[in-house]
Scaffold this active site. Structure first.
Site, PDB file in Angstrom:
ATOM      1  N   LYS A  80       4.168  -7.496  -4.624  1.00  0.00           N
ATOM      2  CA  LYS A  80       3.052  -6.682  -5.137  1.00  0.00           C
ATOM      3  C   LYS A  80       2.742  -7.070  -6.583  1.00  0.00           C
ATOM      4  CE  LYS A  80       2.444  -3.795  -1.620  1.00  0.00           C
ATOM      5  NZ  LYS A  80       1.213  -3.410  -0.937  1.00  0.00           N
TER       6      LYS A  80
ATOM      7  N   GLU B 234       6.191   2.348  -3.871  1.00  0.00           N
ATOM      8  CA  GLU B 234       5.848   1.485  -2.741  1.00  0.00           C
ATOM      9  C   GLU B 234       6.873   1.609  -1.628  1.00  0.00           C
ATOM     10  OE1 GLU B 234       2.945  -0.725  -3.225  1.00  0.00           O
ATOM     11  OE2 GLU B 234       3.156  -0.672  -1.055  1.00  0.00           O
ATOM     12  N   ASP B 235       6.389   1.835  -0.446  1.00  0.00           N
ATOM     13  CA  ASP B 235       7.196   1.803   0.772  1.00  0.00           C
ATOM     14  C   ASP B 235       8.402   2.745   0.742  1.00  0.00           C
ATOM     15  OD1 ASP B 235       5.245   0.061   1.435  1.00  0.00           O
ATOM     16  OD2 ASP B 235       6.539  -1.607   1.971  1.00  0.00           O
TER      17      ASP B 235
ATOM     18  N   TYR C  10       2.712 -12.672   0.474  1.00  0.00           N
ATOM     19  CA  TYR C  10       2.481 -11.235   0.698  1.00  0.00           C
ATOM     20  C   TYR C  10       2.487 -11.000   2.202  1.00  0.00           C
ATOM     21  CZ  TYR C  10      -0.048  -6.773  -0.089  1.00  0.00           C
ATOM     22  OH  TYR C  10      -0.431  -5.453  -0.129  1.00  0.00           O
TER      23      TYR C  10
ATOM     24  N   ARG D  43      11.095   2.451   3.938  1.00  0.00           N
ATOM     25  CA  ARG D  43      10.054   2.190   4.935  1.00  0.00           C
ATOM     26  C   ARG D  43       9.278   0.952   4.497  1.00  0.00           C
ATOM     27  NH1 ARG D  43       4.510   3.244   4.190  1.00  0.00           N
ATOM     28  NH2 ARG D  43       4.798   1.033   4.095  1.00  0.00           N
TER      29      ARG D  43
ATOM     30  N   ASN E 226       1.231  -2.678   9.248  1.00  0.00           N
ATOM     31  CA  ASN E 226       1.708  -4.002   8.815  1.00  0.00           C
ATOM     32  C   ASN E 226       3.172  -4.189   9.173  1.00  0.00           C
ATOM     33  OD1 ASN E 226      -0.713  -4.751   7.447  1.00  0.00           O
ATOM     34  ND2 ASN E 226      -0.165  -3.301   5.836  1.00  0.00           N
TER      35      ASN E 226
ATOM     36  N   ASP F 298       0.957   3.533  -3.712  1.00  0.00           N
ATOM     37  CA  ASP F 298       0.081   2.549  -3.091  1.00  0.00           C
ATOM     38  C   ASP F 298      -0.168   2.857  -1.617  1.00  0.00           C
ATOM     39  OD1 ASP F 298      -1.371   0.165  -3.117  1.00  0.00           O
ATOM     40  OD2 ASP F 298       0.344  -0.976  -2.370  1.00  0.00           O
ATOM     41  N   ASP F 299       0.840   3.370  -0.934  1.00  0.00           N
ATOM     42  CA  ASP F 299       0.711   3.589   0.505  1.00  0.00           C
ATOM     43  C   ASP F 299      -0.125   4.829   0.811  1.00  0.00           C
ATOM     44  OD1 ASP F 299       2.525   1.390   1.269  1.00  0.00           O
ATOM     45  OD2 ASP F 299       3.918   2.577   0.077  1.00  0.00           O
TER      46      ASP F 299
HETATM   47  O1  LIG Z   1       2.093  -4.327   1.797  1.00  0.00           O
HETATM   48  C1  LIG Z   1       1.071  -4.276   2.500  1.00  0.00           C
HETATM   49  O2  LIG Z   1       0.585  -5.242   3.089  1.00  0.00           O
HETATM   50  C2  LIG Z   1       0.329  -2.970   2.615  1.00  0.00           C
HETATM   51  C3  LIG Z   1       1.246  -1.855   2.389  1.00  0.00           C
HETATM   52  O3  LIG Z   1       1.393  -1.353   1.282  1.00  0.00           O
HETATM   53  C4  LIG Z   1       2.128  -1.426   3.483  1.00  0.00           C
HETATM   54  O4  LIG Z   1       1.904  -1.788   4.646  1.00  0.00           O
HETATM   55  O5  LIG Z   1       3.093  -0.713   3.184  1.00  0.00           O
HETATM   56 MG   LIG Z   2       3.299  -0.492   1.039  1.00  0.00          MG
END
Ligand SMILES: O=C([O-])CC(=O)C(=O)O
Ligand SMILES: [Mg+2]
Length: 603
Positions: free
Chosen positions: A222, A294-295, A151, A204, A459, A317-318
């Site tokens: 994830k 996600e992202d 991760y 992103r 991150n 999640d973000d």
């Molecule tokens: O993935 C991770 O560590 C946390 C997160 O969702 C991101 O930074 O987009």
């Molecule tokens: Mg994320």
């Protein structure tokens, strides 16, 4: 022996009848009996020499070479002599029999010899693809050591180099080429009972920008955490990457790039593909499948969440996961920095998904706990974006998700100036840009507060607003610090400081488990508040004494069960849970649902 078509029909109707929850759940599937090669993990079934209960359905789904090539069932050298005889494995393995515990030690020993984090990542992915149970056993038993490998931060580098390290498809790729055929694409996936989808469009990826199709590492990572940290069975998890092209010129020029080589689609073309995907998912898997976004880039992330939250079980999640983990950390930190949530002044660097998501959840918690209005609680929170402090005079030109944070104030340009003007007690970085919390910024925070709470959330590690060492050194040990990516403890002035990892991995696995186990049909903001409070409640007095605001990841399965129980409980109270009757002890129930990676005995 292969299952006959009629046995398959029975297996499928049994699946539908039982739903697949978990291994020891009250709604436990009896597929183990049906499939012969066992699909679940009840301890009761582990006694090797007991004869299996008589069942007219007992069939084997794989044997011999195919069994060794099946990641779900392969045990490598752990196959016993009896199993080698019974399943046509003789000669296909070296003679030694090595149990799972020894395999685990051996694999860890090998992993530790790789100095380059990406090599460890590749070795872990290979293991996941060859022996799933050993992969999860290793990850669960060594979570603090291996989380940074599978991760954040290593997954970030893996995504940057994904075309180069690509070996096998680990999830479903849906591209513009599949327009009109997404339902068929979903049906090509070998597992039919899907309960959680993590989907990205790669625009992103962490703070690393548009990585296009290479973003697949994120849904894969994830979902490994859904299983390892939240106990959701791997077979019900589906990683998806939606490829609509990329803005990343380097990838477009890379001859080995695995994605669509075209400019990223936007507008109508993008929306139509996403709409087809969302409709196909619901049609194929029903209402209760959880879709975790996600992202995605800011504009799409907010739009997708707003558009689908009333018709699908969706979670970003973000925006929401990060908000939850940060609210949990802030609530926990109050024990160290004092005051109530409403007593504090928050300053954010970054006004995107994470920044505005956290700000909104904090104001909802203030609303819940005080007599303040939403408007009044929002006034405690200030955001800085690339143009400076967000103030009312900028309101017209702001994107809609920033507008609630445009308060009355004279314009202020940079972060340091904003810290001096607003005098925050809590500073939160969500800009996706590293090194923004400079020595001057941290010193300014210390001059205002005895114990400033500083959260550098971007991150991976390279994008963190400051390092743990910088935070403790520049604040002369006064800061309470947490970051999105992991940092080692720091010794400053002879004292050890342990940074917290404010990463959404604390939340989404347990949150998702809670939604699945109660059969939730929608995500309500209340679920986020109770999940954050549950996380905060897991920090012990001994941990506070050491300045720690997040519980250690080694306790994560227990924490996930508690979060799952709180979420499910709220869902039952709000009438949003469809699995009835409500189990009496939801924590026990959550634990009973959790996947166990211990090998089964194949009779
Ligand atoms: O993935 C991770 O560590 C946390 C997160 O969702 C991101 O930074 O987009
Ligand atoms: Mg994320």
């Amino acid at each position: 022996m292969l299952a006959s078509p009629s046995s398959f029909k029975r297996i499928n109707s049994l699946r539908q009848l039982l739903g697949v929850l978990g291994d020891r759940g009250e709604r436990k599937s009896s597929l183990s009996v049906v499939a012969g090669i066992e699909d679940d993990d009840t301890a009761a079934n582990d006694d090797d020499d007991d004869d299996p209960p008589f069942t007219p359905w007992a069939v084997s789904v794989a044997s011999g070479h195919a069994l060794l090539r099946s990641p779900q069932h392969n045990k490598g050298l752990a196959f016993t002599e009896k199993e080698r005889d019974a399943h046509y494995l003789r000669g296909l393995l070296p003679p030694a029999v090595i149990n799972q515990e020894l395999q685990e030690r051996r694999t860890l020993h090998i992993l530790r010899q790789y100095q380059v984090p990406l090599h460890r990542y590749i070795a872990m992915m290979d293991l996941q693809e060859s022996n799933e149970k050993l992969f999860y056993k290793l990850l669960i038993d060594n979570v603090e050591e291996l989380l940074p490998v599978v991760y954040t931060p290593t997954v970030g580098e893996a995504c940057q180099k994904y075309s180069g390290i690509y070996r096998r498809p680990q999830g479903l790729y849906i591209s513009l080429k599949d327009k009109g055929k997404i339902l068929e694409v979903l049906r090509n996936w070998p597992e039919k009972n899907i309960q959680v989808i993590v989907v990205t469009d790669g625009e992103r990826i962490l703070g690393l920008g548009d990585l296009g199709c290479q973003g697949m590492g994120i849904p894969v990572g994830k979902l490994s955490l859904y299983t390892a940290l939240g106990g959701v069975r791997p077979s019900v998890c589906l990683p998806v990457t939606i490829d609509v092209g990329t803005k990343n010129e380097a990838l477009l020029k890379d001859e080995f790039y695995i994605g669509l080589k075209q400019k990223r689609a936007t507008g109508e073309e993008y929306n139509e593909l996403l709409e087809e995907f969302m409709t196909a998912v619901k049609r194929n898997y029903g209402e209760k499948v959880l879709i975790q976004f996600e992202d995605f880039a800011n504009h799409n992330a907010f739009e997708l969440l707003t558009k689908y939250r009333t018709s699908h079980l969706v979670f970003n999640d973000d925006i929401q996961g990060t908000a939850c983990v940060v609210l949990g950390g802030v609530l926990s930190a109050l024990k160290l920095i004092g005051g109530t949530l409403a007593d504090h002044t928050f300053l954010f660097l970054g006004a995107g998904e994470a920044g505005t998501g956290i700000a909104e959840l904090i104001s909802l918690e203030i609303l819940k706990k005080t007599k303040l209005t939403l408007e009044e609680s929002r006034k405690k929170i200030w955001l800085v974006d690339s143009k400076g402090l967000i103030v009312r005079s900028r309101k017209e030109s702001l994107q809609h998700f920033k507008q609630p944070w445009a308060h009355d104030h004279a314009p202020v340009k940079g972060l340091l100036e904003a810290v001096k003007a607003i005098k925050p007690t809590i500073l939160i970085g969500t800009s996706g840009v590293g090194k923004q919390f400079t020595k001057e910024v941290i010193e300014a925070m210390v001059s205002i507060n005895a114990k400033p709470l500083i959260m550098a959330l971007s991150n991976p590690t390279s994008q963190s607003e400051c390092t743990a060492e910088e935070a403790y050194t520049w604040s002369q040990g006064h800061a309470i610090f947490a970051s999105g990516s992991p940092f080692d403890p720091v010794i400053y002035d002879g004292q050890e400081f342990v940074p917290g990892q404010a990463n959404n991995a604390y939340i989404f696995p347990g949150f998702g488990l809670g939604l699945i186990m109660c059969g939730a049909i929608r995500v309500h903001d209340e679920f986020l508040l109770v999940a954050a409070e549950a996380l905060a409640s897991q920090v012990t007095e001994e941990e506070y004494a050491k300045g720690i605001i997040y519980p250690p990841f080694k306790k994560i399965r227990k924490i996930s069960a508690i979060i799952a129980a709180k979420v499910a409980s709220r869902a039952y109270e709000l009438g949003l849970a469809s699995h009835l009757p409500r189990p009496r002890d939801l924590v026990k129930f959550a634990e009973s649902c959790m996947y166990s990676p211990t090998y089964r005995n194949y009779r």
